[in-house]
Structures are given as structure tokens and as C-alpha cells.
Design a protein around this motif. Structure first.
Motif, PDB file in Angstrom:
ATOM      1  N   UNK A 165      -5.307 -29.957  60.660  1.00 12.77           N
ATOM      2  CA  UNK A 165      -6.173 -30.213  59.503  1.00 12.77           C
ATOM      3  C   UNK A 165      -7.563 -30.615  59.983  1.00 12.77           C
ATOM      4  N   UNK A 166      -7.617 -31.463  60.977  1.00  9.07           N
ATOM      5  CA  UNK A 166      -8.898 -31.859  61.563  1.00  9.07           C
ATOM      6  C   UNK A 166      -9.657 -30.641  62.090  1.00  9.07           C
ATOM      7  N   UNK A 167      -8.884 -29.667  62.615  1.00 11.28           N
ATOM      8  CA  UNK A 167      -9.496 -28.485  63.222  1.00 11.28           C
ATOM      9  C   UNK A 167      -9.696 -27.317  62.257  1.00 11.28           C
ATOM     10  N   UNK A 168      -9.419 -27.539  60.961  1.00  9.41           N
ATOM     11  CA  UNK A 168      -9.758 -26.498  59.994  1.00  9.41           C
ATOM     12  C   UNK A 168      -8.655 -26.008  59.084  1.00  9.41           C
ATOM     13  N   UNK A 169      -7.410 -26.445  59.282  1.00 12.44           N
ATOM     14  CA  UNK A 169      -6.331 -26.042  58.374  1.00 12.44           C
ATOM     15  C   UNK A 169      -6.618 -26.601  56.989  1.00 12.44           C
ATOM     16  N   UNK A 170      -6.615 -25.716  55.983  1.00 11.89           N
ATOM     17  CA  UNK A 170      -6.908 -26.135  54.601  1.00 11.89           C
ATOM     18  C   UNK A 170      -5.605 -26.264  53.824  1.00 11.89           C
ATOM     19  N   UNK A 171      -5.252 -27.478  53.442  1.00 15.88           N
ATOM     20  CA  UNK A 171      -4.097 -27.732  52.584  1.00 15.88           C
ATOM     21  C   UNK A 171      -4.499 -28.757  51.528  1.00 15.88           C
ATOM     22  N   UNK A 172      -3.731 -28.785  50.437  1.00 15.20           N
ATOM     23  CA  UNK A 172      -4.016 -29.760  49.380  1.00 15.20           C
ATOM     24  C   UNK A 172      -3.508 -31.152  49.754  1.00 15.20           C
ATOM     25  N   UNK A 173      -2.363 -31.172  50.453  1.00 16.47           N
ATOM     26  CA  UNK A 173      -1.730 -32.423  50.856  1.00 16.47           C
ATOM     27  C   UNK A 173      -0.954 -32.195  52.147  1.00 16.47           C
ATOM     28  N   UNK A 174      -0.583 -33.295  52.793  1.00 15.41           N
ATOM     29  CA  UNK A 174       0.240 -33.200  54.004  1.00 15.41           C
ATOM     30  C   UNK A 174       1.250 -34.335  54.032  1.00 15.41           C
ATOM     31  N   UNK A 175       2.367 -34.076  54.708  1.00 18.49           N
ATOM     32  CA  UNK A 175       3.411 -35.080  54.908  1.00 18.49           C
ATOM     33  C   UNK A 175       3.728 -35.122  56.395  1.00 18.49           C
ATOM     34  N   UNK A 176       3.727 -36.316  56.976  1.00 15.41           N
ATOM     35  CA  UNK A 176       4.113 -36.449  58.386  1.00 15.41           C
ATOM     36  C   UNK A 176       5.279 -37.430  58.473  1.00 15.41           C
ATOM     37  N   UNK A 177       6.325 -37.012  59.185  1.00 15.10           N
ATOM     38  CA  UNK A 177       7.564 -37.789  59.259  1.00 15.10           C
ATOM     39  C   UNK A 177       7.853 -38.162  60.711  1.00 15.10           C
ATOM     40  N   UNK A 178       7.958 -39.453  60.998  1.00 13.62           N
ATOM     41  CA  UNK A 178       8.264 -39.910  62.348  1.00 13.62           C
ATOM     42  C   UNK A 178       7.248 -39.438  63.364  1.00 13.62           C
ATOM     43  N   UNK A 179       6.008 -39.368  62.961  1.00 13.83           N
ATOM     44  CA  UNK A 179       4.954 -38.833  63.837  1.00 13.83           C
ATOM     45  C   UNK A 179       4.586 -39.783  64.966  1.00 13.83           C
ATOM     46  N   UNK A 180       4.336 -39.192  66.125  1.00 13.97           N
ATOM     47  CA  UNK A 180       3.753 -39.953  67.227  1.00 13.97           C
ATOM     48  C   UNK A 180       2.305 -40.245  66.890  1.00 13.97           C
TER      49      UNK A 180
END
Length: 288
Positions: A165-180
């Protein structure tokens, strides 16, 4: 007494033979142990697809695509038919079907999913890979199969989603689970599990920075989180033995529009199939 493998919150153990091999390399030279640990760190374990994932595997349209920026091929899974697409990203040593329970529920709610076996994972070729390969794979998949409304990532996949997302992926929302989160923390934990001296972690970071001509901390999830404007749901288990809960809390703290959902006694992987967690994801996706 329950078998160790039945405990959802038990950390994966590194085989004793590998720990001994590392100690021998460290005794010989710091350069040798750095190269050896770098190889171990970038080599995922390819697990056989569990029975519980076979239905998604069978029902998915599978294609092999080329990722030009890293010159590697990956296998992509299209699950369901809908213009409302969600990208799923597995973690280290995972597979494109690993988030099958989440995918099933999304399908029932009118979404289709696209997932993939990252380089050196699942059905994709190769033996070694790094997080930047995950990120480039996400960005290329977006060009071919996107646009995606949502991106959901587990563990390293969560870190990769935030960086993408930081590098340009366009999404409306994101979910991160157990992320480092912090790369140096991940290296420190890896070296600790190998029972090596902490200085080897610094040498390992320097090795990667020299090899890839980059600053490893640039890939830390909290840094990406600080640049993200879209809503992000961070899910983490308080008893996660693989990635400490402080990682999720720290990521959430740096998000402009973040939500934090903490669970108990689900560990690092069982969390992916928990119905309360899946409902939380669906509620987040459907909320305005």
C-alpha cells in the motif's frame, strides 16, 4: 497429555540439528555463520496442502504468472466469480489456500478472492525468497487481476500488504493478522531461537543491507503504517508465540485510521479460522 502439535499457541520449534550446525559455524567464523543464517532465514518450509484446504485448491482457477521485477514465477488462485475482489496474502511458509476459511466466508458474502503462492512457497518454484518478493508479487497481481477493494495479509503477508500500500497498491481498506513489525526485532528473534549471540543479528542485517543495497528498517510495518491513509484493521492474539502482540499494538499506534482487535489463546495460525475473527473482518469490510 495433549500432543504438542495440538496446542495452537505453541511456537514452532527449530530442529536441534540446525541449532547445532549454527553453533559449529559460529565457532568457525562469524562470516560463515552469517551466510548460513541468511540462507536459513530466506528458505521457507514447503508444507503439503492440508486436507482442510483442498476444497479451495480444487475450486480455484490457478495460473502461473511472471513477476518481472524479481524475475520469478508464482502460482495465483482465483476463488469465486465477482467484481468485488479481495486480495489474500499468506505468511512465511504458508500457501495461497491458507486463508481458506476467510475466503469461504467472503465468497458467501458476494466477494471473490485472489491469492497466491509467494516465490519458494506452495506450488511456486524456487527455494529462497524475501519480503520484497512478496511485495512485488502483490503489485504485479494488482496490475493483472485488480483492482481490489480489500487486501488481507497474515504474518509476513500483513507486513507485505502494508508495504505494498505504501508503494502504490490502491485498496479501500486492509486487514493485517498477526503481522510482524520491526525488521530488527524479527532478526533478533530468529537468532535467539538459533541460540546464537545477539551480535549475529546485527551481522545478518548488515549482510542483507549490503546484498540488496537497502535499509532493512524501511520494510518495518510501523513505518509503512505511518504513511497509510485508508482504514486498516489490525488483528493480533495476546498469546501469539511467533509474533509478539506488541507488534500489532505498535503498528496500530502508527496508523492514521486504524482499528485494533486483540484475541486470546488463538496463537499465530488458529486465529485465521476463528469465527469471531472472521465476523470482525466482515463487519469491518462492510462498514462505511
Amino acid at each position: 497429555m495433549a500432543k504438542k502439535t495440538s496446542n495452537p499457541i505453541q511456537s514452532l520449534k527449530i530442529p536441534r540439528v540446525i541449532i547445532i550446525s549454527c553453533k559449529i559455524c559460529a565457532f568457525i567464523s562469524s562470516k560463515l555463520v552469517t551466510k548460513y543464517t541468511a540462507r536459513l532465514f530466506t528458505t521457507p518450509i514447503k508444507h503439503k496442502v492440508p486436507k482442510r484446504e483442498l476444497e479451495m485448491d480444487r475450486k480455484s482457477a490457478q495460473h502461473t504468472i511472471h513477476i518481472p521485477k524479481i524475475n520469478k514465477d508464482i502460482v495465483v488462485y482465483e476463488f469465486g466469480k465477482s467484481n468485488r475482489k479481495i486480495l489474500l496474502v499468506h505468511g512465511w511458509s504458508g500457501r495461497g489456500t491458507q486463508l481458506f476459511k476467510i475466503a469461504d466466508e467472503l465468497l458467501r458474502n458476494g466477494y471473490s478472492t485472489v491469492s497466491f503462492d509467494a516465490p519458494a512457497h506452495g506450488k511456486s518454484k524456487g527455494k529462497t525468497t524475501i519480503m520484497s518478493d512478496f511485495i512485488e508479487s502483490i503489485l504485479e497481481i494488482d496490475k493483472i487481476y485488480g483492482p481490489f477493494e480489500i487486501a488481507i495479509g497474515h504474518s509476513l503477508g500483513g507486513m507485505s500488504v502494508l508495504n505494498a500500500i505504501k508503494d502504490g497498491l490502491k485498496v479501500d481498506k486492509a486487514v493485517v493478522i498477526g503481522s510482524g513489525d520491526i525488521v530488527q526485532d524479527i532478526l533478533d528473534d530468529f537468532i535467539s531461537k538459533l541460540e546464537l549471540k545477539p551480535k549475529i543479528s546485527e551481522l545478518l542485517r548488515e549482510h542483507f543491507e549490503n546484498k540488496y543495497q537497502t535499509v532493512m528498517d524501511n520494510y518495518s510495518a510501523y513505518r509503512a503504517a505511518a504513511k497509510i491513509k485508508v482504514p486498516v484493521l489490525v488483528i493480533h492474539d495476546n498469546d501469539d508465540p511467533e509474533v509478539a502482540v506488541k507488534a500489532g499494538i505498535h503498528i496500530h499506534k502508527h496508523l492514521e485510521n486504524g482499528s485494533l482487535f486483540l484475541t486470546d489463546k488463538l496463537g499465530h495460525r488458529k486465529i485465521l479460522g476463528n469465527q469471531i475473527v472472521i465476523k470482525k473482518i466482515l463487519d469491518f469490510i462492510k462498514s462505511s
